[in-house]
Write a protein that holds these residues in place. Structure first.
Motif, PDB file in Angstrom:
ATOM      1  N   ALA A 107       5.339  12.803  14.555  1.00 58.16           N
ATOM      2  CA  ALA A 107       5.036  12.128  13.408  1.00 58.16           C
ATOM      3  C   ALA A 107       5.633  11.174  12.662  1.00 58.16           C
ATOM      4  O   ALA A 107       4.784  10.498  11.046  1.00 58.16           O
ATOM      5  N   LEU A 108       6.706  11.618  11.970  1.00 55.47           N
ATOM      6  CA  LEU A 108       7.362  11.366  11.207  1.00 55.47           C
ATOM      7  C   LEU A 108       8.095   9.646  11.709  1.00 55.47           C
ATOM      8  O   LEU A 108       7.702   8.834   9.957  1.00 55.47           O
ATOM      9  N   ILE A 109       7.939   9.482  12.763  1.00 59.08           N
ATOM     10  CA  ILE A 109       8.527   8.219  13.244  1.00 59.08           C
ATOM     11  C   ILE A 109       7.692   7.444  13.130  1.00 59.08           C
ATOM     12  O   ILE A 109       8.198   6.006  13.301  1.00 59.08           O
ATOM     13  N   ARG A 110       6.723   8.019  13.558  1.00 59.45           N
ATOM     14  CA  ARG A 110       5.165   7.004  13.193  1.00 59.45           C
ATOM     15  C   ARG A 110       5.204   6.768  12.054  1.00 59.45           C
ATOM     16  O   ARG A 110       4.744   5.185  11.939  1.00 59.45           O
ATOM     17  N   ALA A 111       4.914   7.286  11.580  1.00 52.48           N
ATOM     18  CA  ALA A 111       4.359   7.088  10.054  1.00 52.48           C
ATOM     19  C   ALA A 111       5.500   5.607   8.925  1.00 52.48           C
ATOM     20  O   ALA A 111       5.484   4.789   8.617  1.00 52.48           O
ATOM     21  N   GLU A 112       7.066   5.804   9.487  1.00 56.09           N
ATOM     22  CA  GLU A 112       7.706   5.061   9.004  1.00 56.09           C
ATOM     23  C   GLU A 112       8.184   4.256   9.925  1.00 56.09           C
ATOM     24  O   GLU A 112       7.942   2.845   9.036  1.00 56.09           O
ATOM     25  N   THR A 113       7.485   3.643  11.708  1.00 57.38           N
ATOM     26  CA  THR A 113       7.355   2.839  11.902  1.00 57.38           C
ATOM     27  C   THR A 113       6.214   2.012  10.840  1.00 57.38           C
ATOM     28  O   THR A 113       6.773   0.555  10.822  1.00 57.38           O
ATOM     29  N   PHE A 114       5.391   2.269  10.961  1.00 52.64           N
ATOM     30  CA  PHE A 114       4.256   1.830  10.351  1.00 52.64           C
ATOM     31  C   PHE A 114       4.415   1.026   9.144  1.00 52.64           C
ATOM     32  O   PHE A 114       4.809  -0.103   8.495  1.00 52.64           O
ATOM     33  N   CYS A 115       5.448   2.499   8.596  1.00 50.31           N
ATOM     34  CA  CYS A 115       5.641   1.299   7.085  1.00 50.31           C
ATOM     35  C   CYS A 115       6.711   0.682   6.786  1.00 50.31           C
ATOM     36  O   CYS A 115       6.509  -0.992   5.807  1.00 50.31           O
ATOM     37  N   GLN A 116       7.779   0.616   7.625  1.00 48.36           N
ATOM     38  CA  GLN A 116       8.263  -0.699   7.821  1.00 48.36           C
ATOM     39  C   GLN A 116       7.729  -1.627   8.399  1.00 48.36           C
ATOM     40  O   GLN A 116       7.961  -2.730   8.305  1.00 48.36           O
ATOM     41  N   ALA A 117       6.953  -1.607   9.187  1.00 47.07           N
ATOM     42  CA  ALA A 117       6.256  -2.772  10.092  1.00 47.07           C
ATOM     43  C   ALA A 117       5.264  -3.764   8.568  1.00 47.07           C
ATOM     44  O   ALA A 117       4.734  -4.702   8.990  1.00 47.07           O
ATOM     45  N   ASN A 118       4.621  -2.795   7.761  1.00 42.14           N
ATOM     46  CA  ASN A 118       3.517  -2.837   6.430  1.00 42.14           C
ATOM     47  C   ASN A 118       4.577  -3.398   4.929  1.00 42.14           C
ATOM     48  O   ASN A 118       3.493  -3.372   4.394  1.00 42.14           O
ATOM     49  N   ASP A 119       5.692  -2.773   4.912  1.00 47.78           N
ATOM     50  CA  ASP A 119       6.284  -3.085   3.519  1.00 47.78           C
ATOM     51  C   ASP A 119       5.496  -2.242   2.480  1.00 47.78           C
ATOM     52  O   ASP A 119       4.774  -2.605   2.075  1.00 47.78           O
ATOM     53  N   LEU A 120       5.651  -0.889   3.091  1.00 54.07           N
ATOM     54  CA  LEU A 120       5.420  -0.340   2.550  1.00 54.07           C
ATOM     55  C   LEU A 120       6.188   0.923   2.277  1.00 54.07           C
ATOM     56  O   LEU A 120       7.132   0.757   3.062  1.00 54.07           O
ATOM     57  N   ARG A 121       6.053   2.027   1.095  1.00 54.67           N
ATOM     58  CA  ARG A 121       6.787   2.706   1.213  1.00 54.67           C
ATOM     59  C   ARG A 121       6.409   4.197   1.633  1.00 54.67           C
ATOM     60  O   ARG A 121       7.068   5.508   1.719  1.00 54.67           O
ATOM     61  N   ILE A 122       5.226   4.318   1.635  1.00 51.85           N
ATOM     62  CA  ILE A 122       4.280   5.341   1.937  1.00 51.85           C
ATOM     63  C   ILE A 122       3.042   5.024   2.839  1.00 51.85           C
ATOM     64  O   ILE A 122       3.016   4.460   2.703  1.00 51.85           O
ATOM     65  N   PRO A 123       2.702   6.150   4.050  1.00 50.49           N
ATOM     66  CA  PRO A 123       1.636   5.687   4.499  1.00 50.49           C
ATOM     67  C   PRO A 123       0.562   6.056   4.623  1.00 50.49           C
ATOM     68  O   PRO A 123      -0.590   6.977   4.673  1.00 50.49           O
ATOM     69  N   ILE A 124       0.125   5.189   3.151  1.00 47.94           N
ATOM     70  CA  ILE A 124      -0.980   5.810   2.499  1.00 47.94           C
ATOM     71  C   ILE A 124      -1.821   4.454   2.241  1.00 47.94           C
ATOM     72  O   ILE A 124      -1.128   4.126   1.414  1.00 47.94           O
ATOM     73  N   LEU A 125      -3.055   4.373   2.582  1.00 50.27           N
ATOM     74  CA  LEU A 125      -3.524   3.418   1.827  1.00 50.27           C
ATOM     75  C   LEU A 125      -5.704   3.295   1.390  1.00 50.27           C
ATOM     76  O   LEU A 125      -5.692   4.112   1.489  1.00 50.27           O
ATOM     77  N   LEU A 126      -4.800   2.747   0.000  1.00 49.31           N
ATOM     78  CA  LEU A 126      -6.825   3.157  -0.492  1.00 49.31           C
ATOM     79  C   LEU A 126      -7.695   2.052   0.569  1.00 49.31           C
ATOM     80  O   LEU A 126      -7.979   1.314   0.993  1.00 49.31           O
ATOM     81  N   ALA A 127      -8.946   2.967   0.701  1.00 47.56           N
ATOM     82  CA  ALA A 127     -10.333   2.310   1.392  1.00 47.56           C
ATOM     83  C   ALA A 127     -10.765   1.220   0.320  1.00 47.56           C
ATOM     84  O   ALA A 127     -11.131   1.156  -0.592  1.00 47.56           O
ATOM     85  N   PRO A 128     -10.966  -0.225   0.982  1.00 51.45           N
ATOM     86  CA  PRO A 128     -11.246  -0.885   0.638  1.00 51.45           C
ATOM     87  C   PRO A 128     -13.391  -0.177   0.373  1.00 51.45           C
ATOM     88  O   PRO A 128     -14.173  -0.322   1.351  1.00 51.45           O
ATOM     89  N   MET A 129     -13.538   0.069  -0.455  1.00 54.26           N
ATOM     90  CA  MET A 129     -15.006   0.434  -1.401  1.00 54.26           C
ATOM     91  C   MET A 129     -15.828  -0.718  -2.367  1.00 54.26           C
ATOM     92  O   MET A 129     -15.070  -1.115  -2.828  1.00 54.26           O
ATOM     93  N   ALA A 130     -16.467  -1.113  -1.287  1.00 52.47           N
ATOM     94  CA  ALA A 130     -17.513  -2.410  -2.360  1.00 52.47           C
ATOM     95  C   ALA A 130     -17.990  -1.714  -3.844  1.00 52.47           C
ATOM     96  O   ALA A 130     -18.461  -0.980  -4.013  1.00 52.47           O
ATOM     97  N   GLY A 131     -17.551  -2.325  -4.739  1.00 54.52           N
ATOM     98  CA  GLY A 131     -17.060  -2.061  -5.817  1.00 54.52           C
ATOM     99  C   GLY A 131     -17.521  -1.196  -6.651  1.00 54.52           C
ATOM    100  O   GLY A 131     -17.699  -0.692  -7.519  1.00 54.52           O
ATOM    101  N   ALA A 132     -16.466  -0.317  -5.929  1.00 53.70           N
ATOM    102  CA  ALA A 132     -15.538   0.514  -6.656  1.00 53.70           C
ATOM    103  C   ALA A 132     -13.841   0.443  -6.199  1.00 53.70           C
ATOM    104  O   ALA A 132     -13.593   1.206  -5.733  1.00 53.70           O
ATOM    105  N   CYS A 133     -13.064  -0.804  -6.600  1.00 56.40           N
ATOM    106  CA  CYS A 133     -12.182  -1.556  -5.983  1.00 56.40           C
ATOM    107  C   CYS A 133     -11.351  -2.847  -6.903  1.00 56.40           C
ATOM    108  O   CYS A 133     -11.051  -4.046  -7.018  1.00 56.40           O
ATOM    109  N   PRO A 134     -11.306  -1.644  -8.130  1.00 58.70           N
ATOM    110  CA  PRO A 134     -10.926  -3.243  -9.400  1.00 58.70           C
ATOM    111  C   PRO A 134      -9.487  -2.855  -8.714  1.00 58.70           C
ATOM    112  O   PRO A 134      -8.603  -2.395  -9.056  1.00 58.70           O
TER     113      PRO A 134
END
Length: 311
Positions: A9-36
């Motif tokens: 699980a850690l390997i998957r998360a770190e691989t994803f973060c490296q591929a997407n220039d992230l430090r943590i594997p957490i994304l904000l959900a795109p919510m219409a009208g609620a993403c200032p």
């Protein structure tokens, strides 16, 4: 510790973060009208991925949002659109019934309220390409192949939301770079490709997630009901490479949410929510307010379809 001895699980998360220039594997959900912009800026600067649910935004507003976030952060964000529904069949009598019902809950709704039209989808797509995000995501269906080709030619990744294994496989076959597996616990709208099947095919996230992870080769992002470290850890162990959180971020001060709504989110138990079409004609999870409960009773008028919903 050598990487070979670490939990997958850690390997998957770190691989994803490296591929997407992230430090943590957490994304904000795109919510219409609620993403200032302020919310995405805070999340991006903390090492995650910001997001804009651009459904309601005109093309110029999409570009302004992206510019504001890029200037004040590391520029990590996704832009998101719904796949548009066919033009609805208007029914004046049905719309009148909905407006009459709504009089019990607030001011009169003007007859012309149902004439609203969403922003032009093709123009919104062009604006997203011009904004040049790292990621464009989809929900309610898949982008047209020609748009996917143009997206990929610009080096933009496509994250596709799926609510079933079949949808996930279709998205991967269409070129999605990652699958956002949306469980039935998710707040807001269900991302089902076929709205007529949305309620019948609801699957809990922790049943859906391992099934999707087994069915596709693309990274899987878990979303729906995750709001703390326990949920993140469980999702990663069950096969996710990252998680996407929406409602869990809405009580942050950067979300600029009305205190009444923020407080209601904080005190509502899971069983105090329901899935209803009352607000838009598309099924979505909402707090079970007096209006939401009344709108789902047998005697309530059926909601008008998107985009002419009066509810």
């Amino acid at each position: 510790m050598p990487i070979s001895t670490r939990h997958p699980a850690l390997i998957r998360a770190e691989t994803f973060c490296q591929a997407n220039d992230l430090r943590i594997p957490i994304l904000l959900a795109p919510m219409a009208g609620a993403c200032p912009p302020s919310l995405s800026i805070a999340i991006a600067n903390a090492g995650g991925l910001g997001a804009c649910g651009a459904l309601l935004l005109q093309p110029d507003a999409i570009k302004r949002w992206a510019s504001e976030v890029r200037v004040a952060s590391n520029g990590g964000f996704q832009l998101n659109l719904w796949s548009p529904d066919p033009a609805p069949a208007r029914n004046a009598a049905a719309e009148d019934a909905v407006r009459a019902f709504l009089r019990n809950w607030g001011p009169d709704v003007a007859p012309e309220a149902g004439d609203v039209r969403p922003p032009d989808f093709a123009a919104q797509c062009e604006a997203m390409l011009d904004a040049g995000p790292a990621i464009i995501s989809s929900i309610m269906g898949l982008y047209p192949p020609a748009f996917v080709e143009r997206m990929k030619a610009r080096g933009i990744k496509w994250f596709a939301t799926a609510t079933t294994v079949a949808e996930a496989k279709s998205a991967e076959a269409a070129g999605a770079d990652a699958i956002v597996a949306q469980g039935m616990e998710a707040g807001g709208h269900r991302g089902a490709f076929d709205p007529s099947k949305a309620e019948a095919e609801m699957v809990g996230l922790f049943s859906l997630l391992p099934a999707v992870a087994d069915a596709v080769k693309a990274p899987v992002i878990a979303t729906g009901g995750i709001a703390d470290a326990r949920g993140v850890a469980a999702a990663l162990i069950l096969g996710a490479s990252a998680v996407q959180i929406g409602t869990g971020f809405l009580r942050c001060p950067e979300a600029n949410l009305s205190p009444a709504w923020a407080d209601a989110i904080g005190r509502s138990l899971p069983e105090q929510t329901l899935v209803t079409r009352a607000f838009s004609g598309r099924p979505g999870r909402a707090i079970a307010t007096a209006y939401a409960r009344a709108a789902t009773t047998p005697g309530a008028p059926p909601p008008a379809p998107i985009p002419c919903s009066a509810g």
